[in-house]
Design an enzyme around this catalytic site. Sequence first.
Site, short mmCIF file in Angstrom:
data_model
loop_
_atom_site.label_atom_id
_atom_site.label_comp_id
_atom_site.label_asym_id
_atom_site.label_seq_id
_atom_site.Cartn_x
_atom_site.Cartn_y
_atom_site.Cartn_z
N GLU A 238 0.88 -1.17 0.00
CA GLU A 238 0.00 0.00 0.00
C GLU A 238 0.91 1.21 0.00
OE1 GLU A 238 -1.51 3.07 0.64
OE2 GLU A 238 -2.29 2.56 2.63
N CYS A 272 -3.24 8.78 3.24
CA CYS A 272 -2.94 8.19 1.93
C CYS A 272 -4.14 8.25 1.00
CB CYS A 272 -2.46 6.75 2.09
SG CYS A 272 -3.60 5.66 2.95
#
Length: 497
Positions: A238, A272
């Site tokens: 990720e 994010c």
Amino acid sequence: MSAAALPSFAPRTGAELARYPVHDGEHVRAAVHAAGEAAAWWDGLGFAGRRTRLKAWRSVLARQLDRVARVVADETGKPFDDARLEVVLTIEHLGWAAANAEKVLRRRSVRPGALMANQAASLTYRPLGVVGVIGPWNYPVFTPMGSIAYALAAGNTVVFKPSELTPGVGHELARTLAEAVPEVGRYPLLTVVTGYGATGAELCRAPGIGKIAFTGSAATGRRVMAACAENLVPVLMECGGKDPLIVDADADLDAAADAAVWGGMSNAGQTCVGVERVYVVEQVAEAFLEKVRVAASRLRVGTATTEGDLGPMTMPSQTQVVRRHVTDALEAGGRAVLGGASSVRDDGRIEPVVIADVPETSVAVGEETFGPLLVVNRVPDVDEAVRRANGTGYGLGATVFSAAHGEEIAARLRCGMVAVNGVISFAGIPSLPFGGVGESGFGRIHGADGLREFTRAQSVARQRFALPVPVTSFRRPPAVMRALAAALRAREWVSRS
């Protein structure tokens, strides 16, 4: 273990909070070995045994929510209530993983097909053994627990390397699990190793690691993958994003502006899946921009003695990235709607910045900022908004505001997750998988996909009865294959007619 110490600092005050060891390769390998031995016991408990213990952990976290959240707030600098929200979401995900692991991963029968009708076919998902988790500093509980909770529910044990900026949070997770599960003293289910990048590299290379789940930058992710490749260790990546928000002409502008400000500014923009780029249809652009300006102008950055709406940058060097992006956006011709270069202070505190009409070639549009900077660009129509939204190598999340066409627009976006008429909502739904494409990484946490991510599929075919004429044998007569081929052709002819 190295004699060096890893200090943890409070971004709001600069004060040292605690010191932790810098674990070397020998310590990391020992931790993985011990976790591997514990994995056999943990797997042997079965789904029911693991569910009972994980629910007990959930209860401990719920009772001690404020204590855990205080450590998060102290080490990251984020407002206390934002830290509490992070822990609340974590608790929900832990509960879902514990409750649903058996339904998702249990042994199931599958159809063997006409050709293999004498076989009983089944599929099961087996744990990998030991999962290594390398966590980030921006959401130091919620993000790594998307791997830790699901890996544990699937029957694995975990060795967790938290960010060097938030080691105390890692120890809080291990402490609460030990309080909930008395057997942890004998069987280490969650072991925390602390240190810098070298400690994470040792975890990637440690014999016995079944998988590494990493959250961080794409550049660091590539180094993690290279280290894991030495032993063919699979990885979950990720790696951040440059998430867009699209505002259609029929959107609720008040809701869209509120979402843009929250998505772009909460946690000081260090999210994010936070909103970094907004593409708003021309006919509503000025009205939308004014609503964003008003909402963002109300936000206050905390000080050493007051919290405010935003905290400082958790990682001091990130301040320079934000300054560079703000400067580049303005020098490229962007229009300052709120704030500017002077909003970025050397002490890590950054006032909200909104810049409109920034060229797509600016680094503020193409690179991840990870700070409270919102770029708002007007577009002639939704088609152009989609084209620009898909115009970077990232593909993590996105947001769409449209009264009539939200899901239609969402389907055209190259990303792993989309929120329609909301913001970051997908992250709070435990049954939805979380992850991206392209520079944002691959693999999924959360949901059924997140449980399967930490397992290996095992297929079993069991012969129920022998065929009168063997097919998979050197004793097979030549006529058998002619008969099978003829039967296959006849079936295809029937299916076409």
